[in-house]
Design a protein around this motif. Structure first.
Motif, PDB file in Angstrom:
ATOM      1  N   LEU A   2      34.770  43.466  77.332  1.00 57.46           N
ATOM      2  CA  LEU A   2      35.456  44.366  76.258  1.00 57.46           C
ATOM      3  C   LEU A   2      36.004  43.228  74.934  1.00 57.46           C
ATOM      4  CD1 LEU A   2      38.360  46.288  77.399  1.00 57.46           C
ATOM      5  CD2 LEU A   2      36.135  47.325  77.505  1.00 57.46           C
ATOM      6  N   ILE A   3      34.344  43.578  74.503  1.00 53.77           N
ATOM      7  CA  ILE A   3      34.725  42.660  72.817  1.00 53.77           C
ATOM      8  C   ILE A   3      34.627  43.341  70.942  1.00 53.77           C
ATOM      9  CG2 ILE A   3      33.077  41.224  71.412  1.00 53.77           C
ATOM     10  CD1 ILE A   3      31.020  40.862  73.463  1.00 53.77           C
ATOM     11  N   PRO A  22      24.138  33.044  76.194  1.00 50.25           N
ATOM     12  CA  PRO A  22      22.398  33.612  76.603  1.00 50.25           C
ATOM     13  C   PRO A  22      22.562  34.493  77.554  1.00 50.25           C
ATOM     14  CG  PRO A  22      23.373  30.785  77.041  1.00 50.25           C
ATOM     15  CD  PRO A  22      24.218  31.748  76.715  1.00 50.25           C
ATOM     16  N   SER A  23      21.318  35.494  77.629  1.00 47.99           N
ATOM     17  CA  SER A  23      20.989  36.974  78.726  1.00 47.99           C
ATOM     18  C   SER A  23      20.112  36.376  79.660  1.00 47.99           C
ATOM     19  CB  SER A  23      20.261  38.160  76.895  1.00 47.99           C
ATOM     20  OG  SER A  23      19.155  36.577  77.758  1.00 47.99           O
ATOM     21  N   GLY A  27      15.169  32.127  77.468  1.00 49.71           N
ATOM     22  CA  GLY A  27      14.794  32.075  75.745  1.00 49.71           C
ATOM     23  C   GLY A  27      15.340  33.480  75.230  1.00 49.71           C
ATOM     24  N   VAL A  28      16.089  34.166  75.790  1.00 50.50           N
ATOM     25  CA  VAL A  28      16.835  35.366  75.082  1.00 50.50           C
ATOM     26  C   VAL A  28      18.328  35.030  74.821  1.00 50.50           C
ATOM     27  CG1 VAL A  28      16.988  38.108  74.704  1.00 50.50           C
ATOM     28  CG2 VAL A  28      15.170  36.718  75.810  1.00 50.50           C
ATOM     29  N   GLU A  29      18.927  34.801  74.013  1.00 50.68           N
ATOM     30  CA  GLU A  29      20.351  34.622  73.641  1.00 50.68           C
ATOM     31  C   GLU A  29      20.754  35.738  72.698  1.00 50.68           C
ATOM     32  OE1 GLU A  29      20.407  30.273  72.904  1.00 50.68           O
ATOM     33  OE2 GLU A  29      19.541  31.294  71.296  1.00 50.68           O
ATOM     34  N   ARG A  30      22.367  35.941  72.538  1.00 49.76           N
ATOM     35  CA  ARG A  30      23.033  37.301  72.008  1.00 49.76           C
ATOM     36  C   ARG A  30      23.804  37.122  71.170  1.00 49.76           C
ATOM     37  NH1 ARG A  30      22.825  40.618  76.635  1.00 49.76           N
ATOM     38  NH2 ARG A  30      24.320  39.031  78.685  1.00 49.76           N
ATOM     39  N   ILE A  31      24.244  37.346  69.843  1.00 49.67           N
ATOM     40  CA  ILE A  31      25.916  37.114  69.442  1.00 49.67           C
ATOM     41  C   ILE A  31      26.377  38.896  69.565  1.00 49.67           C
ATOM     42  CG2 ILE A  31      26.855  36.785  67.592  1.00 49.67           C
ATOM     43  CD1 ILE A  31      24.438  35.413  66.968  1.00 49.67           C
ATOM     44  N   ALA A  38      29.043  45.209  81.326  1.00 51.16           N
ATOM     45  CA  ALA A  38      28.481  44.134  81.703  1.00 51.16           C
ATOM     46  C   ALA A  38      26.826  44.290  80.750  1.00 51.16           C
ATOM     47  CB  ALA A  38      29.178  43.890  82.739  1.00 51.16           C
ATOM     48  N   GLU A  39      26.321  44.513  82.295  1.00 51.00           N
ATOM     49  CA  GLU A  39      25.057  44.214  81.065  1.00 51.00           C
ATOM     50  C   GLU A  39      23.673  44.695  80.592  1.00 51.00           C
ATOM     51  OE1 GLU A  39      23.237  41.339  80.347  1.00 51.00           O
ATOM     52  OE2 GLU A  39      25.180  39.912  80.734  1.00 51.00           O
ATOM     53  N   LYS A  40      24.954  45.596  81.746  1.00 50.04           N
ATOM     54  CA  LYS A  40      24.384  47.566  81.287  1.00 50.04           C
ATOM     55  C   LYS A  40      25.249  48.315  80.185  1.00 50.04           C
ATOM     56  CE  LYS A  40      21.592  47.881  84.997  1.00 50.04           C
ATOM     57  NZ  LYS A  40      20.592  48.990  86.243  1.00 50.04           N
ATOM     58  N   ALA A  41      25.266  47.570  79.073  1.00 52.66           N
ATOM     59  CA  ALA A  41      26.602  47.637  78.252  1.00 52.66           C
ATOM     60  C   ALA A  41      26.005  48.755  77.533  1.00 52.66           C
ATOM     61  CB  ALA A  41      27.095  46.647  78.024  1.00 52.66           C
TER      62      ALA A  41
END
Length: 222
Positions: A2-3, A22-23, A27-31, A38-41
């Protein structure tokens, strides 16, 4: 996970508060701006693709909305440079990548199941802009549940957006003052339904991504 998951509270985030995470894909990062899951959010994020990065093909059960901020984002063999707006409806799938690298603003799992439109708009094409009540506006999407636009504010101009159904804003150029906070390029905010959006462009003016009405029925909290 929860963010910023309490949608009854205002959130304003400045770039100096951002952290790249990191994702699962190299090579793929996120803010993570807001997130429930979780990953499916259900998530709102800024995502950075390193040069020559490729994400595996995947499905978007509740849709995906993208605004390319920097570099070139690619999908389905088509390149979308900075300024392109993409909307992939629920049930669609794609294999995103970037040859030169890219930074994109992304909203996941936030569309109603009945939405069917694929949208592709080049916001840097002057033909996609029009003047509404003296302000330059680039319409991106509208239905009964939400309205999405880019808007150019003159120096010290007040946004004066309808906040009955909530408001979400990303600063694309220039800066704004919101709730007495200075918000530079890439600052993001989400104001709940009924909040008074005291948002004014700075001395250089501003270009903003603006989504309204979409938080009226949102009850998710954490």
């Amino acid at each position: 996970m929860l963010i910023n998951a309490d949608f009854s509270r205002p959130v304003i985030l400045a770039p100096h508060q951002y952290q790249w995470v990191p994702s699962p894909q190299n090579g793929v990062e996120r803010i993570m701006l807001d997130r429930i899951g979780a990953e499916k959010a259900r998530a709102t994020s800024i995502v950075r693709y390193a040069p020559a990065s490729v994400f595996p093909r995947h499905l978007h059960p509740r849709g995906e909305e993208i605004l390319v901020l920097d570099g070139t984002f690619s999908e389905g063999g088509v390149d979308y440079p900075a300024g392109w707006y993409l909307r992939n409806p629920p049930g669609s799938s794609h294999q995103p990548s970037s040859g030169e690298g890219a930074v994109i603003f992304v909203k996941l799992r936030q569309m109603p199941s009945h939405e069917q439109r694929h949208v592709r708009i080049d916001t840097r094409d002057p033909a996609n802009w029009r003047v509404e009540q003296g302000r330059e506006v680039c319409p991106l999407f509208a239905d009964g549940a939400e309205q999405v636009t880019l808007q150019r504010l003159a120096p010290h101009e007040a946004l004066l957006a309808d906040a009955d159904g909530g408001l979400e804003l990303l600063v694309l150029e220039g800066d704004v003052i919101a709730q007495q906070q200075f918000c530079a390029r890439c600052a993001w905010m989400r104001l709940p339904a009924g909040a008074l959006p005291a948002i004014v462009a700075g001395a250089r003016g501003a270009t903003v991504y603006l989504k309204t009405r979409h938080l009226a029925a949102t009850t998710l909290k954490g």
